[in-house]
Design a protein around this motif. Sequence first.
Motif, PDB file in Angstrom:
ATOM      1  N   GLY A  49       0.783  -1.231   0.000  1.00  0.00           N
ATOM      2  CA  GLY A  49       0.000   0.000   0.000  1.00  0.00           C
ATOM      3  C   GLY A  49       0.810   1.273   0.000  1.00  0.00           C
ATOM      4  O   GLY A  49       1.148   1.803  -1.030  1.00  0.00           O
ATOM      5  N   GLY A  50       1.142   1.778   1.193  1.00  0.00           N
ATOM      6  CA  GLY A  50       1.822   3.062   1.248  1.00  0.00           C
ATOM      7  C   GLY A  50       3.309   2.936   1.508  1.00  0.00           C
ATOM      8  O   GLY A  50       3.962   3.897   1.843  1.00  0.00           O
ATOM      9  N   SER A  51       3.854   1.711   1.384  1.00  0.00           N
ATOM     10  CA  SER A  51       5.225   1.533   1.839  1.00  0.00           C
ATOM     11  C   SER A  51       6.218   1.406   0.686  1.00  0.00           C
ATOM     12  O   SER A  51       7.303   0.887   0.872  1.00  0.00           O
ATOM     13  N   LYS A  52       5.829   1.865  -0.500  1.00  0.00           N
ATOM     14  CA  LYS A  52       6.734   1.751  -1.659  1.00  0.00           C
ATOM     15  C   LYS A  52       8.088   2.398  -1.376  1.00  0.00           C
ATOM     16  O   LYS A  52       9.132   1.808  -1.643  1.00  0.00           O
ATOM     17  N   VAL A 111      12.552  -2.475 -17.647  1.00  0.00           N
ATOM     18  CA  VAL A 111      11.691  -1.609 -16.838  1.00  0.00           C
ATOM     19  C   VAL A 111      11.454  -0.283 -17.563  1.00  0.00           C
ATOM     20  O   VAL A 111      10.324   0.196 -17.660  1.00  0.00           O
ATOM     21  N   ALA A 112      12.527   0.299 -18.112  1.00  0.00           N
ATOM     22  CA  ALA A 112      12.402   1.593 -18.794  1.00  0.00           C
ATOM     23  C   ALA A 112      11.480   1.493 -20.006  1.00  0.00           C
ATOM     24  O   ALA A 112      10.714   2.411 -20.297  1.00  0.00           O
ATOM     25  N   ALA A 113      11.546   0.353 -20.715  1.00  0.00           N
ATOM     26  CA  ALA A 113      10.751   0.189 -21.947  1.00  0.00           C
ATOM     27  C   ALA A 113       9.480  -0.609 -21.709  1.00  0.00           C
ATOM     28  O   ALA A 113       8.832  -1.027 -22.663  1.00  0.00           O
ATOM     29  N   ALA A 114       9.124  -0.797 -20.442  1.00  0.00           N
ATOM     30  CA  ALA A 114       7.997  -1.684 -20.113  1.00  0.00           C
ATOM     31  C   ALA A 114       6.705  -1.288 -20.815  1.00  0.00           C
ATOM     32  O   ALA A 114       5.910  -2.137 -21.199  1.00  0.00           O
ATOM     33  N   ASP A 115       6.491   0.028 -21.011  1.00  0.00           N
ATOM     34  CA  ASP A 115       5.237   0.468 -21.641  1.00  0.00           C
ATOM     35  C   ASP A 115       5.382   0.557 -23.163  1.00  0.00           C
ATOM     36  O   ASP A 115       4.518   1.098 -23.841  1.00  0.00           O
ATOM     37  N   GLY A 116       6.500   0.036 -23.711  1.00  0.00           N
ATOM     38  CA  GLY A 116       6.665  -0.019 -25.156  1.00  0.00           C
ATOM     39  C   GLY A 116       7.320   1.215 -25.755  1.00  0.00           C
ATOM     40  O   GLY A 116       7.508   1.295 -26.961  1.00  0.00           O
ATOM     41  N   ARG A 117       7.660   2.202 -24.911  1.00  0.00           N
ATOM     42  CA  ARG A 117       8.357   3.372 -25.453  1.00  0.00           C
ATOM     43  C   ARG A 117       9.294   3.933 -24.384  1.00  0.00           C
ATOM     44  O   ARG A 117       9.077   3.711 -23.196  1.00  0.00           O
ATOM     45  N   MET A 140      13.774  -2.993  -9.293  1.00  0.00           N
ATOM     46  CA  MET A 140      12.760  -2.366  -8.434  1.00  0.00           C
ATOM     47  C   MET A 140      13.163  -0.935  -8.070  1.00  0.00           C
ATOM     48  O   MET A 140      12.330  -0.035  -8.060  1.00  0.00           O
ATOM     49  N   VAL A 141      14.443  -0.744  -7.765  1.00  0.00           N
ATOM     50  CA  VAL A 141      14.924   0.586  -7.390  1.00  0.00           C
ATOM     51  C   VAL A 141      14.735   1.554  -8.556  1.00  0.00           C
ATOM     52  O   VAL A 141      14.275   2.685  -8.386  1.00  0.00           O
ATOM     53  N   VAL A 142      15.046   1.084  -9.777  1.00  0.00           N
ATOM     54  CA  VAL A 142      14.885   1.935 -10.968  1.00  0.00           C
ATOM     55  C   VAL A 142      13.404   2.191 -11.247  1.00  0.00           C
ATOM     56  O   VAL A 142      12.990   3.316 -11.502  1.00  0.00           O
ATOM     57  N   ALA A 143      12.590   1.125 -11.165  1.00  0.00           N
ATOM     58  CA  ALA A 143      11.156   1.278 -11.446  1.00  0.00           C
ATOM     59  C   ALA A 143      10.487   2.208 -10.434  1.00  0.00           C
ATOM     60  O   ALA A 143       9.613   2.987 -10.783  1.00  0.00           O
ATOM     61  N   GLY A 144      10.923   2.130  -9.176  1.00  0.00           N
ATOM     62  CA  GLY A 144      10.255   2.896  -8.128  1.00  0.00           C
ATOM     63  C   GLY A 144      10.825   4.279  -7.912  1.00  0.00           C
ATOM     64  O   GLY A 144      10.337   5.024  -7.062  1.00  0.00           O
ATOM     65  N   GLU A 201       5.524  -2.050 -15.556  1.00  0.00           N
ATOM     66  CA  GLU A 201       6.809  -2.238 -14.871  1.00  0.00           C
ATOM     67  C   GLU A 201       6.733  -3.452 -13.944  1.00  0.00           C
ATOM     68  O   GLU A 201       7.672  -4.243 -13.873  1.00  0.00           O
ATOM     69  N   GLN A 202       5.610  -3.593 -13.265  1.00  0.00           N
ATOM     70  CA  GLN A 202       5.430  -4.758 -12.386  1.00  0.00           C
ATOM     71  C   GLN A 202       5.504  -6.043 -13.203  1.00  0.00           C
ATOM     72  O   GLN A 202       6.102  -7.030 -12.771  1.00  0.00           O
ATOM     73  N   TYR A 203       4.884  -6.008 -14.377  1.00  0.00           N
ATOM     74  CA  TYR A 203       4.877  -7.194 -15.240  1.00  0.00           C
ATOM     75  C   TYR A 203       6.303  -7.545 -15.666  1.00  0.00           C
ATOM     76  O   TYR A 203       6.712  -8.700 -15.636  1.00  0.00           O
TER      77      TYR A 203
END
Length: 190
Positions: free
Chosen positions: A43-46, A80-86, A157-161, A170-172
């Motif tokens: 929840g709030g602990s990212k 992670v950087a390209a996770a959304d396709g761009r 995870m560090v880069v994604a978060g 990114e989670q995927y």
Amino acid sequence: MAMWDKIKDQAKTFQQSQGTRGASGAGHGAHGPVGGGRPGSSGGSKAQLIGMFKSQLASAKNELKSGAYRDASMAMCALVAAADGRVEPSERQRVEELIVSNEVLQNFPADQLRQRFNQHVDRLLANFDQGRAEALQVIAKAAKKPAEARAVVQTGMVVAGADGTFEPSEQYAIREACTALGVPPSEFGV
């Protein structure tokens, strides 16, 4: 550019929710699915989670000097950087900066890291499926040593978060890397 404004807003909302109470961060309209539907664990602990991964990585710094870890973590950062396709040029630059300033990755020359990261990003942008398959093959090479395998996921995870949000894409990407490494995704709250 608009995407970045949106992410910055989400990061701001996320930071504000940190101040109130952990779980309240999971309830903000569009940000609901950020925790993957498990508010208890994420929840709030990212921010705390990212902090924990950073310190775990730092404590393993002396063990993380192999080429397999270097290459796998660069493939992970690219996924992670390209996770959304761009990948916007600003995002590429931001991730590069995160990589070269990362305490553990300073075991390696910055130009080696940049080169490998950008190579993977270029392949992902040229042909996403093929680039992803190649990145996952490189990631899987770190599976032989459990400490390295976990460190690769933690680096991702560090880069994604770093922007305060975890996009579902990114989670995927992180779950896929966990599968390639034989590490349970639940260990990382994804």
